[in-house]
Scaffold this active site. Structure first.
Site, PDB file in Angstrom:
ATOM      1  N   LYS A   1     -12.282  78.175  38.726  1.00 28.10           N
ATOM      2  CA  LYS A   1     -11.850  79.570  38.959  1.00 28.10           C
ATOM      3  C   LYS A   1     -11.765  80.390  37.681  1.00 28.10           C
ATOM      4  O   LYS A   1     -12.010  81.587  37.679  1.00 28.10           O
ATOM      5  CB  LYS A   1     -10.510  79.618  39.700  1.00 28.10           C
ATOM      6  CG  LYS A   1      -9.371  78.876  39.021  1.00 28.10           C
ATOM      7  CD  LYS A   1      -8.972  77.656  39.796  1.00 28.10           C
ATOM      8  CE  LYS A   1      -8.059  76.774  38.968  1.00 28.10           C
ATOM      9  NZ  LYS A   1      -7.475  75.682  39.715  1.00 28.10           N
TER      10      LYS A   1
ATOM     11  N   GLY B   1       1.850  64.615  40.558  1.00 26.32           N
ATOM     12  CA  GLY B   1       0.474  64.955  40.196  1.00 26.32           C
ATOM     13  C   GLY B   1       0.034  66.321  40.687  1.00 26.32           C
ATOM     14  O   GLY B   1      -1.129  66.682  40.597  1.00 26.32           O
TER      15      GLY B   1
ATOM     16  N   LYS C   1      -7.783  83.695  41.005  1.00 25.62           N
ATOM     17  CA  LYS C   1      -8.303  83.525  42.366  1.00 25.62           C
ATOM     18  C   LYS C   1      -8.341  84.858  43.119  1.00 25.62           C
ATOM     19  O   LYS C   1      -9.307  85.160  43.810  1.00 25.62           O
ATOM     20  CB  LYS C   1      -7.455  82.501  43.115  1.00 25.62           C
ATOM     21  CG  LYS C   1      -7.635  81.077  42.564  1.00 25.62           C
ATOM     22  CD  LYS C   1      -6.595  80.135  43.135  1.00 25.62           C
ATOM     23  CE  LYS C   1      -6.771  78.711  42.647  1.00 25.62           C
ATOM     24  NZ  LYS C   1      -5.619  77.857  42.941  1.00 25.62           N
TER      25      LYS C   1
HETATM   26  N1  HSE Z   1      -3.357  74.207  40.101  1.00 24.37           N
HETATM   27  C1  HSE Z   1      -3.969  74.688  41.303  1.00 24.37           C
HETATM   28  C2  HSE Z   1      -2.913  74.848  42.392  1.00 24.37           C
HETATM   29  C3  HSE Z   1      -5.038  73.732  41.731  1.00 24.37           C
HETATM   30  O1  HSE Z   1      -1.790  74.349  42.223  1.00 24.37           O
HETATM   31  O2  HSE Z   1      -3.165  75.491  43.397  1.00 24.37           O
HETATM   32  C4  HSE Z   1      -6.026  74.293  42.714  1.00 24.37           C
HETATM   33  O3  HSE Z   1      -6.751  75.371  42.205  1.00 24.37           O
END
Ligand code: HSE
Length: 406
Positions: free
Chosen positions: A100, A182, A200
């Site tokens: 992104k 994670g 995004k």
């Molecule tokens: N770090 C992003 C989230 C991962 O937590 O949505 C997916 O783009």
């Protein structure tokens, strides 16, 4: 046979290989040809992993192999992903990306090169993980004048806000839990300060509105200042605090103005985004004739994101020699200043200043929580961002303010 190369064997790259292995037969059937991973580019080796024999460390091996027609860029970051993507497209290879950051900063440049070279630059996985939103905007929603594309676009922050509400744990503790599970990166700034959601929504708004929305132009606020007291008031109000990324248009003086913002909002319980919890994402699209529609699903994670990437690989394979339409053009879309955006705000002030605040902010409602003492919450009247900021400055005692999703 279609030979592909996967750049980066991390969470998404290994997921791509797994999805291709798990659904091999139906993917080949749907692609119309066998899809084979010829190379995996990574700095590391993976002894014992079936892909080890495909691992290469030099991108030129991939670039100069005419058998490779599709490159999967799932490395993340701008460098060297930008150089690799550009070189692959110029060489006449399609590129499918989940990156992104790169799509938001250079997507339109890559789309133009892809068109010139009659290949494809596809990036379904860059927004909303496995949720099919980009293809929907470029295909199913083409009859619509899209007036709004808004949503919960970051799984990590949605998980944190949901856990704070449900478990009464504070931001730092839940962030640590998210890291242990994670979900959150060790350096969580891009997620918790809203930068990931900002990129995004810049991509989605660019496609929905047909011009380039620069992510640098989008006002962005994260969730690190949200407290348990805020959660208590939200419960009293029957609303949920969500990190929303909004892009929308408004008719103004015979013209149309465009707005975008990333910030925590209080969402009313009857809004479809209210019940989107945990690591899930949802994207709400409003079309002028369609009305409202919402896309919901796994916004992050290895296999959901990889599934979206493989969907792009299948599209690229099926459309060899033909560039699929994408309605994102290079001309810059000038966003209107958020100063003009009108909404209600939730604020917290000291108990002793409640009456004064009620008058200044034209408060429509006072809210108290028995778990929060010495202060009171207020819902302001409809105010522009500028009016609110001016009033807050002259009042001088706003302890917290959260916008209310209208
Ligand atoms: N770090 C992003 C989230 C991962 O937590 O949505 C997916 O783009």
């Amino acid at each position: 046979m279609v030979n592909i190369a996967v750049l980066g064997y991390g969470t998404v790259g290994s997921g791509v290989v797994e999805v291709l292995n798990t659904n091999r037969e139906l993917i080949d059937l749907r692609a119309g040809e066998e899809i084979r991973v010829k190379y995996v580019l990574d700095l590391r080796d993976f002894p014992g992993d079936p892909i080890q024999e495909k691992v290469v460390h030099d991108f030129d091996t991939i670039l100069n192999d005419p058998e490779v027609s599709i490159v999967v860029e799932v490395m993340g970051g701008l460098k060297p992903a930008y150089d690799f993507t550009k070189a692959a497209l110029l060489k006449g290879k399609s590129v499918c990306s989940s990156n992104k950051e790169l799509v938001a900063s250079h997507g339109v440049e890559f789309l133009e090169i892809a068109k010139e070279k009659q290949v494809n630059y596809l990036f379904e996985a860059s927004c909303g993980g496995g949720i099919p939103i980009i293809r929907a905007l470029n295909e199913s929603l083409t009859p619509e004048d899209v007036i709004e594309v808004s949503g919960i676009l970051n799984g990590t922050t949605n998980f944190i806000l949901t856990e704070m509400r449900d478990k009464g744990a504070d931001f730092e503790d839940v962030l640590k839990e998210a890291q242990d599970l994670g979900y959150a990166e060790r350096n969580p700034e891009a997620d918790v300060e809203g930068h990931d959601a900002c990129r995004k929504v810049a991509i989605l708004s660019s496609i929905a509105f047909g011009k380039t929305v620069k992510y640098q132009d989008i006002y962005t606020e994260g969730i690190s200042h949200i407290t348990l007291q805020d959660m208590e008031y939200a419960k009293e109000l029957n609303m949920a605090i969500k990190l929303l990324a909004n892009g929308y248009s408004l008719p103004e003086g015979g013209d149309v103005s465009y707005y975008a913002m990333v910030a925590p909002f209080l969402v009313r319980h009857d809004h479809p985004l209210y019940s989107v919890d945990g690591v899930f994402n949802a994207i709400f699209v409003r079309g002028n004739t369609l009305g409202d529609t919402m896309f919901y699903g796994s916004g992050a994670g290895s296999l959901p994101t990889a599934s979206a990437v493989v969907g792009d690989v299948i599209s690229a394979a099926r459309n060899a020699g033909k560039t699929l339409p994408c309605f994102w053009k290079g001309e810059k879309l000038t966003l209107s200043s958020n100063d003009k955006a009108v909404r209600q705000f939730f604020i917290r002030v000291g108990e002793d200043r409640a009456e004064e605040a009620k008058n200044i902010f034209r408060a429509e409602r006072l809210v108290r929580s028995e778990r929060v003492t010495g202060e009171v919450g207020l819902i302001t009247g409809m105010l522009s961002e500028k009016e609110f900021a001016d009033k807050a400055e002259s009042f001088g005692g706003v302890l917290q303010r959260i916008r209310i999703n209208q």
